[in-house]
Design an enzyme around this catalytic site. Structure first.
Site, PDB file in Angstrom:
ATOM      1  CB  SER A  50      -0.865  -0.003   1.264  1.00 49.21           C
ATOM      2  OG  SER A  50      -0.022   0.145   2.401  1.00 49.21           O
ATOM      3  CG  ASP A  83      -3.807  -2.919  -1.533  1.00 50.75           C
ATOM      4  OD1 ASP A  83      -4.762  -3.059  -2.320  1.00 50.75           O
ATOM      5  OD2 ASP A  83      -3.883  -3.151  -0.302  1.00 50.75           O
TER       6      ASP A  83
HETATM    7  P1  13P Z   1      -8.437  -7.439   4.737  1.00 53.41           P
HETATM    8  O1  13P Z   1      -8.430  -6.270   5.679  1.00 53.41           O
HETATM    9  O2  13P Z   1      -9.700  -8.206   4.818  1.00 53.41           O
HETATM   10  O3  13P Z   1      -7.242  -8.299   4.899  1.00 53.41           O
HETATM   11  O4  13P Z   1      -8.381  -6.828   3.247  1.00 53.41           O
HETATM   12  C1  13P Z   1      -7.165  -6.391   2.699  1.00 53.41           C
HETATM   13  C2  13P Z   1      -7.353  -5.662   1.415  1.00 53.41           C
HETATM   14  O5  13P Z   1      -8.401  -5.654   0.808  1.00 53.41           O
HETATM   15  C3  13P Z   1      -6.172  -4.939   0.899  1.00 53.41           C
HETATM   16  O6  13P Z   1      -6.473  -4.196  -0.253  1.00 53.41           O
HETATM   17  O1  G3H Z   2      -6.554  -2.174   2.111  1.00 50.20           O
HETATM   18  C1  G3H Z   2      -5.771  -1.918   2.997  1.00 50.20           C
HETATM   19  C2  G3H Z   2      -4.607  -2.777   3.284  1.00 50.20           C
HETATM   20  O2  G3H Z   2      -4.923  -3.611   4.369  1.00 50.20           O
HETATM   21  C3  G3H Z   2      -3.381  -1.953   3.526  1.00 50.20           C
HETATM   22  O3  G3H Z   2      -3.464  -1.258   4.714  1.00 50.20           O
HETATM   23  O4  G3H Z   2      -2.794   1.122   4.228  1.00 50.20           O
HETATM   24  O5  G3H Z   2      -2.611   0.150   6.521  1.00 50.20           O
HETATM   25  O6  G3H Z   2      -1.034  -0.547   4.709  1.00 50.20           O
HETATM   26  P1  G3H Z   2      -2.420  -0.074   5.059  1.00 50.20           P
HETATM   27 ZN    ZN Z   3      -8.369  -3.267  -0.320  1.00 47.68          ZN
END
Ligand code: 13P
Ligand code: G3H
Ligand code: ZN
Length: 339
Positions: A50, A83
């Site tokens: 992310s 992500d």
């Molecule tokens: P979870 O919080 O269910 O693991 O989902 C992660 C996610 O969608 C990251 O983009």
């Molecule tokens: O969708 C979210 C993921 O779990 C990533 O989370 O932004 O805290 O790294 P983060």
């Molecule tokens: Zn997500």
């Protein structure tokens, strides 16, 4: 093998009728846990970072850790995916760094919180697709918004994906993969009780897949929140509230209906935290980080290996040779010329 385009991993998964887990990472131990699980189960895999992970690790550390992963596990096809990219600049910087796939999450505005208009979503996603496909890189878009704000993502409002909008969005943007909102949310507290067919709208997935058979569907918020991990954390001093995640059988149903990428982060966090808390509680005299990071890594490996078997990707690592990003670029250019 070098980092592989996510489009190739998902095309192969569609051919084989299985799903591929996309697991979030923030440090070396998590990357090692995923790669070991992939080797143990002979699985292709998507590793995703992310914006928060990129800033926590610093892009350069993340990049070199991923280079070590592909060097040490040459038999495993691995994609490196961004992500929830919040704006085109975030996606472009990831592509320039060497990510082989990016998510342009234009369902929300650049603040990652305010639900965006359809027109805004199309415009930012198209911009990223043009930049990415010219380099052979995969793009995931999102239509609809998930619930859940505890991890900092999202508006807190759920907007289930409208199938007509999904079709229009894919036609206008040319994304390779589409994240759809059908009742899941990020984080540990997804549902107040065990979810039923009323909560998770599988019929929505079925309809979108029927109308977009060539677009790989993505399931965000796919952690199952295993009760034994929640119990372990609480047994050793944690304070998690009762929580329900997405049952594995529902994910498997999604895979039967076109879901190819399954995002999991929370379950890894729970596995790591449970293992560390156990060491701290049982051996308070210990202070060498290896004493608790090793069990944390092992717990995450066990969890991920199980998910790889659950999603069906186990055993498929050796099915194909990696296409280069240049070959992927040529494929996109040929498809565009044929239209
Ligand atoms: P979870 O919080 O269910 O693991 O989902 C992660 C996610 O969608 C990251 O983009
Ligand atoms: O969708 C979210 C993921 O779990 C990533 O989370 O932004 O805290 O790294 P983060
Ligand atoms: Zn997500």
């Amino acid at each position: 093998m070098p980092l592989v385009s996510m489009r190739q991993l998902l095309d192969e998964a569609a051919r084989g009728g299985y799903g591929v887990g996309a697991f979030n990472v923030n440090n070396m131990e998590q990357i090692q846990a995923i790669m070991e699980a992939a080797r143990e189960t002979a699985s292709p895999v998507i590793i995703q970072a992310s914006r928060g992970a990129r800033s926590y690790t610093n892009d350069r550390f993340l990049w070199h850790l991923m280079q070590a992963a592909v060097e040490l596990y040459p038999e495993i096809p691995v994609s490196l995916h961004l992500d929830h990219g919040n704006e085109p600049a975030t996606c472009i910087s990831a592509i320039d760094l060497g990510f082989t796939s990016v998510m342009m999450d234009g369902s929300l505005e650049g603040d990652g919180k305010t639900p965006a208009s359809f027109e805004y979503n199309v415009a930012v996603t198209k911009e990223v697709v043009a930049y990415a496909h010219a380099r052979g890189v995969t793009v995931e878009g999102e239509i609809g918004t998930l619930g859940g704000i505890e991890d900092g993502h999202g508006s807190g409002e759920v907007h289930l994906t409208d199938p007509d909008e999904a079709v229009e969005f894919v036609h206008q943007t040319g994304v390779d993969a589409l994240a759809v909102a059908f009742g899941t949310s990020h984080g540990a507290y997804k549902f107040a009780q065990e979810p039923t067919g009323e909560v998770l709208k599988m019929d929505l997935i079925e309809e979108i897949h029927r109308r977009l058979p060539d677009t790989h569907l993505v399931m965000h918020g796919s952690s199952s929140v295993p009760p034994e991990l929640v119990a372990q954390i609480n047994q050793y001093g944690g304070a998690l509230k009762p929580a329900w995640g997405v049952p594995v059988k529902e994910i498997q149903l999604g895979i039967q209906n076109g879901v190819r990428k399954i995002n999991v982060d929370t379950d890894s966090r729970l596995a790591v935290t449970g293992a560390i808390r156990k060491v701290f509680a049982e051996s308070p005299e210990k202070f060498d980080p290896r004493d608790y990071l090793k069990p944390a890594r092992a717990a995450m490996q066990e969890l991920i290996a199980q998910r790889m078997r659950d999603f069906g990707q186990a055993g498929h690592a050796g099915d194909y040779e990696a296409l280069s990003l240049e070959e992927m670029r040529e494929g996109y250019a040929a498809a565009a010329a044929a239209v």
